[in-house]
Design a protein around this motif. Structure first.
Motif, PDB file in Angstrom:
ATOM      1  N   LEU A  45     -46.912  24.061  29.760  1.00 45.89           N
ATOM      2  CA  LEU A  45     -45.720  24.656  29.177  1.00 45.89           C
ATOM      3  C   LEU A  45     -46.117  25.665  28.114  1.00 45.89           C
ATOM      4  O   LEU A  45     -47.162  25.528  27.468  1.00 45.89           O
ATOM      5  CB  LEU A  45     -44.835  23.592  28.514  1.00 45.89           C
ATOM      6  CG  LEU A  45     -44.274  22.471  29.371  1.00 45.89           C
ATOM      7  CD1 LEU A  45     -43.577  21.446  28.469  1.00 45.89           C
ATOM      8  CD2 LEU A  45     -43.306  23.011  30.414  1.00 45.89           C
ATOM      9  N   VAL A  92     -39.009  25.658  24.806  1.00 49.78           N
ATOM     10  CA  VAL A  92     -39.713  25.881  26.064  1.00 49.78           C
ATOM     11  C   VAL A  92     -39.308  27.247  26.618  1.00 49.78           C
ATOM     12  O   VAL A  92     -38.132  27.491  26.904  1.00 49.78           O
ATOM     13  CB  VAL A  92     -39.379  24.780  27.092  1.00 49.78           C
ATOM     14  CG1 VAL A  92     -40.144  25.025  28.398  1.00 49.78           C
ATOM     15  CG2 VAL A  92     -39.699  23.400  26.533  1.00 49.78           C
ATOM     16  N   GLY A  95     -42.924  27.663  32.086  1.00 50.68           N
ATOM     17  CA  GLY A  95     -43.515  26.473  32.696  1.00 50.68           C
ATOM     18  C   GLY A  95     -43.055  26.368  34.127  1.00 50.68           C
ATOM     19  O   GLY A  95     -41.909  26.731  34.447  1.00 50.68           O
ATOM     20  N   ALA A  99     -44.073  21.177  35.897  1.00 51.04           N
ATOM     21  CA  ALA A  99     -44.243  20.863  34.472  1.00 51.04           C
ATOM     22  C   ALA A  99     -42.919  20.463  33.836  1.00 51.04           C
ATOM     23  O   ALA A  99     -42.866  19.541  33.009  1.00 51.04           O
ATOM     24  CB  ALA A  99     -44.831  22.070  33.748  1.00 51.04           C
ATOM     25  N   LEU A 100     -41.854  21.146  34.222  1.00 55.37           N
ATOM     26  CA  LEU A 100     -40.539  20.837  33.665  1.00 55.37           C
ATOM     27  C   LEU A 100     -40.012  19.510  34.200  1.00 55.37           C
ATOM     28  O   LEU A 100     -39.497  18.676  33.451  1.00 55.37           O
ATOM     29  CB  LEU A 100     -39.568  21.973  33.979  1.00 55.37           C
ATOM     30  CG  LEU A 100     -39.912  23.336  33.359  1.00 55.37           C
ATOM     31  CD1 LEU A 100     -39.009  24.426  33.942  1.00 55.37           C
ATOM     32  CD2 LEU A 100     -39.781  23.290  31.847  1.00 55.37           C
TER      33      LEU A 100
END
Length: 381
Positions: A45, A92, A95, A99-100
Motif C-alpha cells: 500500500l 490509502v 494499492g 492488498a486492499l
C-alpha cells in the motif's frame, strides 16, 4: 498561536513523482530532502501521511543512544539513509486489489500501522509472538522507511488498523503510543483491589493511566515532576497525583497502603532513578513492569527483587493485540486529547519538533508532524 490548515484532498488525486522527507544521516544529522515517492508493488500500500508523532525513542536515536546505534554490547538497529517516524496514520492512495482486500480497506480510508514489520518466518512469529520477531524490522529505524515524509510505503508483512477520519490526524496517530501502554497494562495483570503506581505523565504514562482506568483497580497513583502533567493525569484517570520533586513517593505510597506498598508499578519515564524508586515502593510479591527505552544503562540492587521482596519483574515491548482497543478509546473521544497532543509542526520544522520533545521543562506532551501543512512561522499549540 494560529496553525496551518490541514488539506483534505481526495485520495484519488494524482500522486507526484517526488516528496519531501526527513532523512537520517547519523546521530544528530537529520536533513529534509526530496525523495522519490515509493511505488507500491504487489500486496503493498501507499499512504499519504496524515500525521506522525515523535516518540522519546526517536529523540534518543537522534542523540545517538547505544540502544539504536550499537556498541560493544549490542548490535545497531538504526540505519542511515532511512526516513524516521513510526507513530503514524495515513490515507490509502494506492494499492492493488489484493492488498486492499486482504486488509478489508479501500482507497481513501485512513489506517494506522503497527511499528514492527514482522518477518512471519522466525521462531517467534511462527509461535504467534510477532512483536518479538527475530529479524525485527521496524518502520523508521531498520528495514523500512517511516512516515516523516509526505508518503510512506506499507509492505505486505505490515499490520494495519482502520482509524476514523473524524479524528484529528495527530489524535489518530496517538493510537501507537496508546496501544503500547495498553500492552504494559496487560503485562501487569491488574486486579480490582490493586494499588497501581505509574511513573511518568508523558504520552506513555498518561496512556498507561487511561488503560489502567479501564481495569478499574482500587487506586491509580501518578508520579511526575511537572504539576501541569499531574493535573492532566487526574483528568485521564489517576486517583492520586504525587509530585516527586516535592514529596517522598515511597513514603506516600506506603502511607496509603497500610505500610505495605503498591501492588503494581509501571515505569514509563526512561529515567534511571525511576527504577529503584519502583523497587522500593512495591510491596512484597509486587509486580514491576518496565516500558521505557533508556539512554544509558541502569543499575539496581537485585537483592530487593529476589531475597527482600520476591518481585515479579516484567518487560513490555510494542503493542501486540491492543490496537483495536486503543483506537476504540480514541474514537470514543473521552480522553482530553487536545491537551495531550500539544504541538504540531510542518515537515520543514522537524528540528524544532525534535528539540521540543527534548525540552525537560514540560512544555509539551505529544509533539507531531503534519506533512500536509505548509511551512509557516508558527507551530500549533
Amino acid at each position: 498561536m494560529s496553525s496551518p490548515t490541514t488539506t483534505t484532498e481526495p485520495a484519488t488525486r494524482q500522486i507526484p513523482p517526488t516528496m519531501r522527507a526527513v532523512v537520517v544521516h547519523g546521530p544528530g544529522d537529520y536533513r529534509l530532502e526530496t525523495r522519490p515517492v515509493p511505488q507500491p508493488g504487489p500486496g503493498e500500500l501507499l499512504l499519504r501521511t496524515d500525521a506522525v508523532g515523535i516518540c522519546a525513542s526517536d529523540l534518543k536515536c537522534y542523540h545517538g543512544a547505544a540502544k539504536f546505534w550499537g556498541d560493544e554490547n549490542r548490535p545497531a538497529w538504526a540505519e542511515r539513509d532511512r526516513i524516521p517516524g513510526h507513530e503514524f496514520v495515513g490515507t490509502v492512495v494506492a494499492g492493488d486489489d489484493a492488498a486492499l482486500a486482504k486488509r478489508g480497506i479501500g482507497l481513501g480510508d485512513r489506517v494506522a500501522c503497527e511499528q514492527i514489520v514482522p518477518c512471519w518466518e522466525c521462531k517467534y512469529c511462527l509461535e504467534g509472538a510477532y512483536w518479538m520477531c527475530e529479524v525485527h524490522d521496524m518502520f523508521g529505524f531498520k528495514g523500512y522507511d517511516g512516515a516523516m515524509a509526505e508518503y510512506v510505503l506499507v509492505p505486505t508483512q505490515a499490520l494495519v488498523h482502520p482509524v476514523s477520519r473524524a479524528l484529528e490526524p495527530q489524535v489518530a496517530a496517538f493510537a501507537e503510543p496508546l496501544s503500547c501502554a495498553f500492552h504494559a497494562v496487560e503485562r501487569a495483570e491488574i486486579k480490582f483491589g490493586d494499588t497501581v503506581v505509574i511513573a511518568g505523565a508523558g504520552p506513555i504514562g498518561l496512556s498507561a493511566i487511561a488503560g489502567t482506568r479501564q481495569k478499574n483497580p482500587l487506586r491509580i497513583i501518578s508520579l511526575d515532576v511537572v504539576d501541569a502533567k499531574l493535573e492532566l493525569a487526574r483528568r485521564v484517570g489517576a486517583d492520586i497525583a504525587i509530585n516527586i520533586a516535592h514529596d517522598d513517593a515511597v513514603a506516600r505510597v506506603k502511607e496509603l497502603t497500610g505500610g505495605y506498598g503498591a501492588d503494581v508499578y509501571i515505569e514509563a519515564t526512561g529515567h534511571p532513578s525511576a527504577v529503584p524508586q519502583g523497587l522500593n515502593l512495591l510491596r512484597k510479591l509486587g509486580t514491576f513492569v518496565e516500558y521505557s527505552v533508556f539512554k544509558d544503562p541502569v543499575s539496581v540492587d537485585w537483592s530487593i527483587i529476589s531475597d527482600d521482596k520476591e518481585l515479579d519483574v516484567r518487560g513490555a515491548h510494542l503493542g501486540p493485540h491492543t490496537w483495536p482497543a486503543a483506537i476504540k478509546l480514541l474514537e470514543a473521544e473521552t480522553l482530553p486529547m487536545a491537551e495531550i497532543c500539544t504541538h504540531q509542526f510542518p515537515l520543514e520544522k522537524f528540528q524544532e519538533a525534535l528539540d521540543l520533545v527534548g525540552d525537560s521543562s514540560g512544555a509539551s506532551i505529544k509533539v507531531s508532524i503534519i506533512p500536509s501543512w505548509a511551512n509557516t512561522e508558527e507551530s500549533a499549540e
